[in-house]
Scaffold this motif. Structure first.
Motif, short mmCIF file in Angstrom:
data_model
loop_
_atom_site.label_atom_id
_atom_site.label_comp_id
_atom_site.label_asym_id
_atom_site.label_seq_id
_atom_site.Cartn_x
_atom_site.Cartn_y
_atom_site.Cartn_z
N ASP A 9 0.84 -1.20 0.00
CA ASP A 9 0.00 0.00 0.00
C ASP A 9 0.87 1.25 0.00
N ALA B 71 3.35 -1.06 13.13
CA ALA B 71 2.81 -2.07 14.04
C ALA B 71 3.54 -3.40 13.82
N LEU C 108 3.93 -7.64 13.64
CA LEU C 108 3.10 -8.70 13.08
C LEU C 108 2.10 -9.18 14.12
N PRO C 109 0.94 -9.67 13.68
CA PRO C 109 -0.05 -10.17 14.65
C PRO C 109 0.51 -11.32 15.48
N GLN D 94 -1.17 -1.30 4.91
CA GLN D 94 -1.90 -0.50 5.89
C GLN D 94 -2.94 -1.35 6.60
N ASP D 95 -3.04 -1.15 7.91
CA ASP D 95 -4.06 -1.83 8.69
C ASP D 95 -5.42 -1.22 8.35
N PRO D 96 -6.39 -2.02 7.90
CA PRO D 96 -7.68 -1.44 7.51
C PRO D 96 -8.48 -0.91 8.69
N ALA D 97 -8.13 -1.30 9.91
CA ALA D 97 -8.91 -0.88 11.07
C ALA D 97 -8.21 0.16 11.93
N ALA D 98 -6.99 0.54 11.57
CA ALA D 98 -6.24 1.50 12.38
C ALA D 98 -5.24 2.25 11.50
N THR E 185 -2.19 2.48 11.13
CA THR E 185 -0.85 1.93 11.32
C THR E 185 -0.47 1.11 10.08
N PHE E 186 0.84 0.81 9.99
CA PHE E 186 1.37 0.06 8.85
C PHE E 186 2.23 -1.09 9.36
N ARG E 187 2.26 -2.17 8.58
CA ARG E 187 3.16 -3.31 8.86
C ARG E 187 4.00 -3.58 7.62
#
Length: 206
Positions: A77, A112, A114-115, A139-143, A145-147
């Motif tokens: 992204d 962020a 990794l989960p 990009q995190d779709p709910a926040a 933040t980026f991973r």
């Protein structure tokens, strides 16, 4: 000798009464009340086993591997050059961004991890303050933040200056093996290119 007929009849009557009483007693013992009989007891063996094995925590999926810089560029992204800071990441250059992105040079973004539960997490490096890198980000779709894409796959360490700045994959094994095409001979040995070449590939997938 004469037999008194009245006495004989009395004896016969008494004998008959005794026989009748005995017969009634025998019939009564043969027809016992079913309700009085003890209920049959069946003790079925309990074979339910107590579970002893505890299910392991769910695995959240293996990380995707990437073979080329082009694959990283097409999936990300956001592709940025900048410096890791204590509280996030300072973007110095945007190599590629999806439509609608508000990230520009000078923007500070939050990274962020990794989960939890991803099995490859133990093999990932850590981004530390002061490191200058190119990051391929999702990009995190709910926040906000980026991973990095698949952990170390999305990290290139930079050294030098200008377009010929060296760009080297963070990991030797979790790394691409080519710019546009995979190189089987380079797989598992890391990949080295230049910042200028990363820019050129990112520009091709805009």
């Amino acid at each position: 000798m004469a037999v008194d007929s009245r006495r004989t009849r009395a004896l016969w009557a008494t004998a008959a009464a005794v026989l009748a009483a005995a017969a009634l007693s025998a019939c009564g013992s043969g027809g016992a009340d079913p309700a009085a009989a003890p209920a049959p007891t069946s003790t079925a063996p309990t074979s339910a086993a107590t579970p002893t094995d505890v299910a392991p925590p769910p695995i959240k999926g293996k990380l995707r591997g990437y073979g080329t810089v082009r694959q990283l560029s097409e999936t990300a992204d956001l592709v940025v050059r900048g410096e890791v800071e204590a509280a996030g990441f300072r973007v110095d250059e945007v190599l590629r961004a999806t439509s609608g992105s508000s990230v520009r040079a000078g923007t500070r973004i939050t990274l962020a991890p990794l989960p939890a539960g991803v099995p490859d997490m133990a093999h990932m490096s850590t981004l530390e303050a002061g490191q200058v890198v190119v990051l391929y980000l999702a990009q995190d779709p709910a926040a906000p933040t980026f991973r990095t894409l698949s952990g170390d796959f999305g990290v290139f360490d930079l050294s030098g200056s200008g377009a010929e700045t060296a760009a080297t994959t963070r990991s030797q094994t979790m790394a691409v093996s080519g710019l546009l095409a995979e190189d089987p001979a380079a797989s598992g040995h890391g990949f080295r290119t230049t910042l200028g070449q990363l820019r050129a590939v990112a520009a091709q997938v805009r």
